[in-house]
Design an enzyme around this catalytic site. Sequence first.
Site, PDB file in Angstrom:
ATOM      1  N   MET A 141      44.412  45.087  34.215  1.00 42.19           N
ATOM      2  CA  MET A 141      45.848  45.385  34.372  1.00 42.19           C
ATOM      3  C   MET A 141      46.401  44.893  35.701  1.00 42.19           C
ATOM      4  O   MET A 141      47.579  44.561  35.803  1.00 42.19           O
ATOM      5  CB  MET A 141      46.078  46.894  34.278  1.00 42.19           C
ATOM      6  CG  MET A 141      45.949  47.406  32.863  1.00 42.19           C
ATOM      7  SD  MET A 141      46.240  49.147  32.813  1.00 42.19           S
ATOM      8  CE  MET A 141      47.960  49.187  33.246  1.00 42.19           C
ATOM      9  N   ASP A 158      40.740  38.242  44.011  1.00 44.49           N
ATOM     10  CA  ASP A 158      39.823  38.946  44.920  1.00 44.49           C
ATOM     11  C   ASP A 158      40.107  38.649  46.396  1.00 44.49           C
ATOM     12  O   ASP A 158      39.559  39.309  47.274  1.00 44.49           O
ATOM     13  CB  ASP A 158      38.372  38.529  44.637  1.00 44.49           C
ATOM     14  CG  ASP A 158      37.886  38.991  43.280  1.00 44.49           C
ATOM     15  OD1 ASP A 158      38.619  39.744  42.624  1.00 44.49           O
ATOM     16  OD2 ASP A 158      36.777  38.598  42.887  1.00 44.49           O
ATOM     17  N   GLY A 176      39.799  29.376  41.781  1.00 48.09           N
ATOM     18  CA  GLY A 176      39.102  30.104  42.838  1.00 48.09           C
ATOM     19  C   GLY A 176      37.934  29.321  43.430  1.00 48.09           C
ATOM     20  O   GLY A 176      37.902  28.089  43.363  1.00 48.09           O
ATOM     21  N   THR A 231      42.741  33.331  43.670  1.00 52.12           N
ATOM     22  CA  THR A 231      41.738  34.353  43.419  1.00 52.12           C
ATOM     23  C   THR A 231      42.330  35.707  43.700  1.00 52.12           C
ATOM     24  O   THR A 231      42.794  35.971  44.807  1.00 52.12           O
ATOM     25  CB  THR A 231      40.470  34.170  44.267  1.00 52.12           C
ATOM     26  OG1 THR A 231      39.864  35.455  44.435  1.00 52.12           O
ATOM     27  CG2 THR A 231      40.759  33.624  45.641  1.00 52.12           C
ATOM     28  N   ARG A 264      45.581  42.211  37.316  1.00 52.08           N
ATOM     29  CA  ARG A 264      45.681  40.752  37.477  1.00 52.08           C
ATOM     30  C   ARG A 264      46.440  40.072  36.340  1.00 52.08           C
ATOM     31  O   ARG A 264      46.769  38.894  36.431  1.00 52.08           O
ATOM     32  CB  ARG A 264      44.291  40.120  37.629  1.00 52.08           C
ATOM     33  CG  ARG A 264      43.460  40.146  36.376  1.00 52.08           C
ATOM     34  CD  ARG A 264      42.193  39.294  36.499  1.00 52.08           C
ATOM     35  NE  ARG A 264      41.770  38.864  35.194  1.00 52.08           N
ATOM     36  CZ  ARG A 264      40.634  38.264  34.921  1.00 52.08           C
ATOM     37  NH1 ARG A 264      39.766  38.013  35.884  1.00 52.08           N
ATOM     38  NH2 ARG A 264      40.334  37.898  33.699  1.00 52.08           N
ATOM     39  N   MET A 309      39.003  45.472  40.956  1.00 50.13           N
ATOM     40  CA  MET A 309      38.339  44.164  40.987  1.00 50.13           C
ATOM     41  C   MET A 309      37.854  43.815  42.383  1.00 50.13           C
ATOM     42  O   MET A 309      38.352  44.346  43.380  1.00 50.13           O
ATOM     43  CB  MET A 309      39.282  43.093  40.484  1.00 50.13           C
ATOM     44  CG  MET A 309      39.284  43.031  38.986  1.00 50.13           C
ATOM     45  SD  MET A 309      39.976  41.499  38.403  1.00 50.13           S
ATOM     46  CE  MET A 309      39.510  41.621  36.680  1.00 50.13           C
TER      47      MET A 309
HETATM   48  N1  LIG Z   1      29.503  24.556  41.828  1.00 49.27           N
HETATM   49  C1  LIG Z   1      30.364  24.137  40.883  1.00 49.27           C
HETATM   50  N2  LIG Z   1      30.489  22.822  40.613  1.00 49.27           N
HETATM   51  C2  LIG Z   1      31.348  22.380  39.685  1.00 49.27           C
HETATM   52  N3  LIG Z   1      32.115  23.190  38.949  1.00 49.27           N
HETATM   53  C3  LIG Z   1      32.035  24.500  39.152  1.00 49.27           C
HETATM   54  C4  LIG Z   1      31.160  25.056  40.135  1.00 49.27           C
HETATM   55  N4  LIG Z   1      31.291  26.403  40.114  1.00 49.27           N
HETATM   56  C5  LIG Z   1      32.198  26.666  39.157  1.00 49.27           C
HETATM   57  N5  LIG Z   1      32.645  25.537  38.584  1.00 49.27           N
HETATM   58  C6  LIG Z   1      33.645  25.421  37.521  1.00 49.27           C
HETATM   59  O1  LIG Z   1      34.905  25.890  37.995  1.00 49.27           O
HETATM   60  C7  LIG Z   1      35.582  26.616  36.967  1.00 49.27           C
HETATM   61  C8  LIG Z   1      35.967  27.988  37.463  1.00 49.27           C
HETATM   62  O2  LIG Z   1      34.847  28.650  38.075  1.00 49.27           O
HETATM   63  P1  LIG Z   1      34.709  30.241  38.037  1.00 49.27           P
HETATM   64  O3  LIG Z   1      34.663  30.698  36.612  1.00 49.27           O
HETATM   65  O4  LIG Z   1      33.578  30.609  38.900  1.00 49.27           O
HETATM   66  O5  LIG Z   1      36.082  30.781  38.588  1.00 49.27           O
HETATM   67  P2  LIG Z   1      36.740  30.667  40.021  1.00 49.27           P
HETATM   68  O6  LIG Z   1      37.384  29.354  40.163  1.00 49.27           O
HETATM   69  O7  LIG Z   1      35.709  31.008  41.044  1.00 49.27           O
HETATM   70  O8  LIG Z   1      37.883  31.742  39.904  1.00 49.27           O
HETATM   71  P3  LIG Z   1      37.741  33.337  40.000  1.00 49.27           P
HETATM   72  O9  LIG Z   1      36.361  33.652  40.468  1.00 49.27           O
HETATM   73  O10 LIG Z   1      38.793  33.738  40.949  1.00 49.27           O
HETATM   74  O11 LIG Z   1      38.017  33.832  38.641  1.00 49.27           O
HETATM   75  C9  LIG Z   1      34.662  26.636  35.765  1.00 49.27           C
HETATM   76  O12 LIG Z   1      35.095  25.668  34.860  1.00 49.27           O
HETATM   77  C10 LIG Z   1      33.298  26.298  36.342  1.00 49.27           C
HETATM   78  O13 LIG Z   1      32.477  25.604  35.416  1.00 49.27           O
HETATM   79  O1  LIG Z   2      37.709  37.167  33.650  1.00 46.17           O
HETATM   80  P1  LIG Z   2      36.317  37.659  33.612  1.00 46.17           P
HETATM   81  O2  LIG Z   2      35.395  36.571  33.168  1.00 46.17           O
HETATM   82  O3  LIG Z   2      36.157  38.927  32.898  1.00 46.17           O
HETATM   83  O4  LIG Z   2      35.882  37.911  35.119  1.00 46.17           O
HETATM   84  C1  LIG Z   2      36.309  38.954  35.889  1.00 46.17           C
HETATM   85  C2  LIG Z   2      36.180  38.538  37.334  1.00 46.17           C
HETATM   86  O5  LIG Z   2      37.230  37.692  37.685  1.00 46.17           O
HETATM   87  C3  LIG Z   2      37.858  38.138  38.879  1.00 46.17           C
HETATM   88  O6  LIG Z   2      39.058  38.742  38.502  1.00 46.17           O
HETATM   89  C4  LIG Z   2      38.149  36.993  39.800  1.00 46.17           C
HETATM   90  O7  LIG Z   2      36.978  36.412  40.243  1.00 46.17           O
HETATM   91  C5  LIG Z   2      36.877  39.135  39.478  1.00 46.17           C
HETATM   92  O8  LIG Z   2      37.511  40.126  40.236  1.00 46.17           O
HETATM   93  C6  LIG Z   2      36.194  39.672  38.261  1.00 46.17           C
HETATM   94  O9  LIG Z   2      34.880  40.048  38.572  1.00 46.17           O
HETATM   95 MG   LIG Z   3      35.065  32.948  41.791  1.00 40.28          MG
END
Ligand SMILES: Nc1ncnc2c1ncn2[C@@H]1O[C@H](COP(=O)(O)OP(=O)(O)OP(=O)(O)O)[C@@H](O)[C@H]1O
Ligand SMILES: O=P(O)(O)OC[C@H]1O[C@](O)(CO)[C@@H](O)[C@@H]1O
Ligand SMILES: [Mg+2]
Length: 465
Positions: A387, A229, A198, A227, A389, A272
Amino acid sequence: MTTTTTNDFSPPNGKQNPETIYSVNVTLVPLPHLTDYIPSLQTHTTPLQHNNFYHPSDGFYISHSDIILRRTVYDLDTNNTTLAYHRAGPREQIFYEPRNVRAAIVTCGGLCPGLNTVIRELVVGLWEQYGVREVFGIRAGYRGFYSMEPVRLDVKMVHDWHKRGGTVLETSRGGFDLDKIVNAIEDRGYNQVYIIGGDGTLRGAVKIFNEIRRRKLNVGVAAIPKTVDNDVGIIDRSFGFQTAVEKAQQAIAAAHVEAESAPNGIGLVKLMGRSTGHIALKATLSSRDVDCCLIPENEFYLEGKGGLFEFLDDRLKQNGHAVVVVAEGAGQDMIPRTDAQKQEVDESGNPVFLDVGVWLKSELKRWWERDHKGELFTVKYIDPTYMIRAVSANATDNLYCTLLAHSAIHGIMAGYTGFVAGPINGNYAYIPMDEIAETKNLVDTRDHNWAWVRSVTTQPDFGRM
Ligand SMILES: Nc1ncnc2c1ncn2[C@@H]1O[C@H](COP(=O)(O)OP(=O)(O)OP(=O)(O)O)[C@@H](O)[C@H]1O
Ligand SMILES: O=P(O)(O)OC[C@H]1O[C@](O)(CO)[C@@H](O)[C@@H]1O
Ligand SMILES: [Mg+2]
């Protein structure tokens, strides 16, 4: 694009001049390519040319000048401009010898329906279409690059992965260490890296790509936006989103049954959506059982004129029951929290939310006790959070994941790098990673979708108008 213009846009008598030519100014967004910093790279004819199942005919191969327009809707009365991106798809000349490819695939962040399909289709596409035999799965997200042994993948192994929810490779948050990751990519000899994740993952992918470019490594990097979301911008939607909306409707249907089976029954469903209400919005529109949809993009309040309680009071008087859908990121500012809770972030740095559903349920009960003491009332709170996702992708999302994976492979094989593969107005394009990492797809509460929600539910606007 044509540059001939005319200012005669007047069709009211129904007779449009057939010779009128209009103009649109197109700016083509440059796409990074390995030859930007390794000019000596050799090209090879794609093995698709001799593949038993593909019969390249006219128009099969995409050329560098094939583009996809970001905007497809124009008002001829205004000066129209649009960005354009290179079109995704197979190229006749590629920049890798398939037998020398060592590909790595990683999944990061939260789960999303279709993750396993994307992994499967990356393996199958590389294997069947290009004859690549060295494909590795990086375990448990970014940290897996430098702290775990990779898993060797082959077509047999991934055969039924599209039927499974989650990610077989496992995922995690946090653990982003740029140097360690890029060192591992170099040390392990990967020359193609596919990153599925994401917004946070994409921001990390941009850094990995920039570091690879700085070191002038012959390594292509592609990302596939993931994502549940649906908060990634530019592309039409993210994979798994439709599956999640479909699943969310089961929770809404149950909340509706519970609510209508009790005097003054309220069914409350939390869905979510960390900072966006897309799932709540689409589930509301498709269900039609919802009386009020609360999303982060539209602040709401409980008490007084135009507030939620006044609205529900009316709805219960009229219908005897009501269904409220709330996105998890909505109303967070109203929930009391300790200083420690205010600071709390997850391993990736995302703020940790308090449960808006639990809070809202107790506020509803407090309100009823205060204003309707002695009258029957019930709130049934359904929290289907994980559930929606943790399921496998539906048919539409599975097909979508396949096209995303294959588009990414074709792009990397063609030498493009630092890009995201995704559909824009139904056509698949390559979008520079840094551009997509900076955009966010929020619900636009001024557009027709939100107006539609309001007209379906007749819920209050909470002071926006
Ligand atoms: N600004 C950033 N620079 C480098 N790495 C990042 C940054 N933001 C997040 N990451 C890394 O990217 C990975 C995923 O980030 P995060 O947990 O925010 O999920 P996401 O990719 O946004 O997915 P989702 O929000 O849909 O679950 C993690 O390993 C996190 O450390
Ligand atoms: O998997 P975790 O760390 O509980 O995070 C849940 C978050 O991940 C998401 O499913 C995707 O960013 C969000 O909707 C929710 O806030
Ligand atoms: Mg995210």
